[in-house]
Design a protein around this motif. Structure first.
Motif, PDB file in Angstrom:
ATOM      1  N   VAL A 163       0.832  -1.205   0.000  1.00 14.19           N
ATOM      2  CA  VAL A 163       0.000   0.000   0.000  1.00 14.19           C
ATOM      3  C   VAL A 163       0.865   1.254   0.000  1.00 14.19           C
ATOM      4  CG1 VAL A 163      -1.910  -1.129   1.214  1.00 14.19           C
ATOM      5  CG2 VAL A 163      -0.160   0.079   2.526  1.00 14.19           C
ATOM      6  N   LEU A 164       0.209   2.346  -0.398  1.00 20.71           N
ATOM      7  CA  LEU A 164       0.815   3.674  -0.310  1.00 20.71           C
ATOM      8  C   LEU A 164       0.227   4.396   0.888  1.00 20.71           C
ATOM      9  CD1 LEU A 164       0.520   4.701  -4.059  1.00 20.71           C
ATOM     10  CD2 LEU A 164       2.691   4.478  -2.853  1.00 20.71           C
TER      11      LEU A 164
ATOM     12  N   ARG B  69      -5.007   5.055   3.136  1.00 18.12           N
ATOM     13  CA  ARG B  69      -4.048   4.173   2.483  1.00 18.12           C
ATOM     14  C   ARG B  69      -4.586   3.752   1.136  1.00 18.12           C
ATOM     15  NH1 ARG B  69      -3.027   0.655   7.953  1.00 18.12           N
ATOM     16  NH2 ARG B  69      -1.550   2.087   8.931  1.00 18.12           N
ATOM     17  N   VAL B  70      -3.688   3.675   0.165  1.00 18.55           N
ATOM     18  CA  VAL B  70      -4.068   3.348  -1.209  1.00 18.55           C
ATOM     19  C   VAL B  70      -3.390   2.039  -1.607  1.00 18.55           C
ATOM     20  CG1 VAL B  70      -4.052   4.102  -3.607  1.00 18.55           C
ATOM     21  CG2 VAL B  70      -4.269   5.797  -1.762  1.00 18.55           C
ATOM     22  N   PRO B  71      -4.147   0.992  -1.874  1.00 22.34           N
ATOM     23  CA  PRO B  71      -3.535  -0.268  -2.321  1.00 22.34           C
ATOM     24  C   PRO B  71      -2.820  -0.071  -3.652  1.00 22.34           C
ATOM     25  CG  PRO B  71      -5.802  -0.627  -1.625  1.00 22.34           C
ATOM     26  CD  PRO B  71      -5.614   0.862  -1.712  1.00 22.34           C
TER      27      PRO B  71
ATOM     28  N   VAL C  10     -10.680   6.999  -7.833  1.00 20.18           N
ATOM     29  CA  VAL C  10      -9.846   7.667  -6.835  1.00 20.18           C
ATOM     30  C   VAL C  10     -10.184   7.058  -5.490  1.00 20.18           C
ATOM     31  CG1 VAL C  10      -9.292   9.835  -5.697  1.00 20.18           C
ATOM     32  CG2 VAL C  10      -9.695   9.793  -8.165  1.00 20.18           C
ATOM     33  N   VAL C  11      -9.217   6.362  -4.884  1.00 21.03           N
ATOM     34  CA  VAL C  11      -9.454   5.639  -3.634  1.00 21.03           C
ATOM     35  C   VAL C  11      -9.610   6.578  -2.461  1.00 21.03           C
ATOM     36  CG1 VAL C  11      -8.458   3.982  -2.011  1.00 21.03           C
ATOM     37  CG2 VAL C  11      -8.286   3.579  -4.471  1.00 21.03           C
ATOM     38  N   ASN C  12      -8.805   7.622  -2.402  1.00 26.05           N
ATOM     39  CA  ASN C  12      -8.809   8.531  -1.259  1.00 26.05           C
ATOM     40  C   ASN C  12      -9.997   9.492  -1.357  1.00 26.05           C
ATOM     41  OD1 ASN C  12      -8.271  10.214   0.866  1.00 26.05           O
ATOM     42  ND2 ASN C  12      -6.201  10.751   0.224  1.00 26.05           N
ATOM     43  N   PRO C  13     -10.987   9.391  -0.453  1.00 25.14           N
ATOM     44  CA  PRO C  13     -12.157  10.266  -0.537  1.00 25.14           C
ATOM     45  C   PRO C  13     -11.846  11.725  -0.234  1.00 25.14           C
ATOM     46  CG  PRO C  13     -12.202   9.008   1.507  1.00 25.14           C
ATOM     47  CD  PRO C  13     -11.072   8.464   0.697  1.00 25.14           C
ATOM     48  N   VAL C  14     -10.716  11.983   0.421  1.00 22.65           N
ATOM     49  CA  VAL C  14     -10.358  13.357   0.768  1.00 22.65           C
ATOM     50  C   VAL C  14     -10.181  14.203  -0.483  1.00 22.65           C
ATOM     51  CG1 VAL C  14      -8.595  14.795   1.862  1.00 22.65           C
ATOM     52  CG2 VAL C  14      -9.323  12.666   2.948  1.00 22.65           C
ATOM     53  N   LEU C  15      -9.681  13.608  -1.561  1.00 19.80           N
ATOM     54  CA  LEU C  15      -9.463  14.373  -2.790  1.00 19.80           C
ATOM     55  C   LEU C  15     -10.786  14.917  -3.330  1.00 19.80           C
ATOM     56  CD1 LEU C  15      -6.853  12.044  -4.545  1.00 19.80           C
ATOM     57  CD2 LEU C  15      -6.414  14.167  -3.286  1.00 19.80           C
ATOM     58  N   ARG C  16     -11.817  14.091  -3.340  1.00 25.66           N
ATOM     59  CA  ARG C  16     -13.123  14.570  -3.811  1.00 25.66           C
ATOM     60  C   ARG C  16     -13.697  15.612  -2.851  1.00 25.66           C
ATOM     61  NH1 ARG C  16     -14.861  11.266  -7.948  1.00 25.66           N
ATOM     62  NH2 ARG C  16     -13.953   9.172  -8.030  1.00 25.66           N
TER      63      ARG C  16
END
Length: 391
Positions: free
Chosen positions: A42-43, A60-62, A88-94
């Motif tokens: 993961v990242l 965390r981003v797989p 986009v896995v990270n919901p914070v970006l949206r």
């Protein structure tokens, strides 16, 4: 859209300043650095400019999934002109309102260790020039980060080793003991020595070397040192202690290799029980003639064959004599006109230095003065001299 600022990063800036420069250079609203975790799966967000909530949420981003995961998984840049059209896995970006993203891999020594991406609050088409600009900046960030990490790991390893290796061994009636640890000119390794009293009156002496360089071997060395002390409290045989230690390393420190010499003795210290796990045998001196290597069976190093039976050897030490333990960095210096590594020459030099000294401290000083080059050593060196005082 404002024109990008010139491509430049200040190598003296901290990471947040570098990411701010990245964001301004690409005329973006955010810049984020993610690192591959220890599992390689993961990242994890590590630093950002304009999107600090990313770090607080710890999203965390797989690797292989989503925008950043695709960058790390493929090792290639990824452009999302509209994040609604991609995963986009990270919901914070949206939630932050990011509309467009450009990400590139962070690469060091041919391996991807992270992702650097920039984002904009308004929809934007990132051009091939933008991709190249961010790629160039990522190379600078990667180089800066590697240099900083090396320095931090070096400092952490030094602090750890200083806390674990006794500058002044404990005072032991009947013995004169002195030790030295000399770090290499570069990365530290896992060399160490230890001296400790046991409840039954015996004293334990350890010389060890965890293979590798940097912080990780130093951390593993600390765990091995602690485990060996614990096993020595319940097991009188050095060979059995090393066998227990080998099983522990093979199970909990998979992939670790180490050489260890463990000796125990009790007053009047006329003999030492010694066991070697792949380590150089000690030298013994009688106080009159040059020291000689102990005729000692050298068993397999730790981390290879945990079920292998190990052996103890009784080593007599005459009154006024000395026992010298060391790591291979001491005797594998470069000797002669051709500057070739010659362990036999190193052993002879140590033996001569021991014979010429009357105290353990003087022996350490003489050995290191005779063997360590003025420009420093390329490998860590640990040295322990145990002198049996005359009655």
């Amino acid at each position: 859209m404002p024109s990008p600022t010139p491509l430049t990063l200040d190598p003296g800036a901290d990471l947040r300043q570098l990411l701010t420069s990245v964001r301004e250079t690409l005329a973006a609203d955010t810049a984020v650095m993610l690192l591959v975790d220890a599992t390689g799966a993961v990242l994890e967000p590590f630093a950002s400019s304009g999107l600090d909530v990313t770090l607080r949420t710890g999203a965390r981003v797989p690797i292989g999934r989503g925008f950043a995961g695709a960058v790390a998984g493929t090792g290639r840049p990824v452009v999302l002109d509209d994040i609604d059209a991609g995963e986009v896995v990270n919901p914070v970006l949206r939630r932050r309102g990011i509309r467009s993203l450009l990400g590139v891999p962070l690469v060091r020594d041919g391996a991807v260790f992270g992702v650097l991406h920039v984002g904009t609050l308004s929809q934007r088409h990132f051009t091939a020039d933008d991709v190249q600009r961010l790629t160039d900046l990522a190379d600078e960030v990667a180089s800066w980060f590697a240099d900083q990490s090396l320095a931090e790991h070096h400092t952490a390893a030094r602090v750890l080793q200083r806390s674990l290796i006794p500058t002044l061994p404990p005072s032991i009636p009947g013995l004169d003991v002195a030790g030295r640890y000399v770090p290499a000119e570069g990365d530290l390794g896992g060399d160490w020595y230890d001296v400790f009293a046991l409840p039954d009156g015996r004293v334990g002496f350890v010389m060890g070397d965890v293979l590798g360089h940097g912080l990780q071997p130093a951390v593993v060395m600390g765990r091995i040192r602690s485990a060996l002390r614990s096993y020595a409290l319940i097991e009188p045989s050095p060979a059995r202690v090393l066998q227990m230690l080998d099983r522990k390393i093979s199970h909990f420190e998979a992939g670790t290799l180490a050489t260890v010499l463990f000796a125990v003795a009790r007053p009047p210290f006329d003999s030492f029980v010694v066991s070697s796990a792949g380590h150089w045998p000690p030298l013994v001196a009688d106080g009159r003639s040059p020291a000689t290597a102990v005729a000692l069976r050298t068993d397999t190093m730790l981390g290879l064959l945990p079920d292998r039976t190990r052996t103890d050897t009784v080593v007599p030490v005459p009154e006024g004599g000395s026992l010298c333990l060391f790591t291979d960095g001491l005797i594998e210096q470069r000797f002669g006109a051709e500057q070739a590594v010659d362990p036999d020459a190193g052993l002879a030099a140590v033996a001569a230095s021991l014979a010429a000294s009357r105290t353990a401290e003087a022996s350490c000083v003489a050995v290191l003065a005779d063997l360590i080059p003025e420009h420093g050593t390329v490998d860590d060196v640990a040295l322990l001299v145990i002198r049996r005082e005359p009655t």
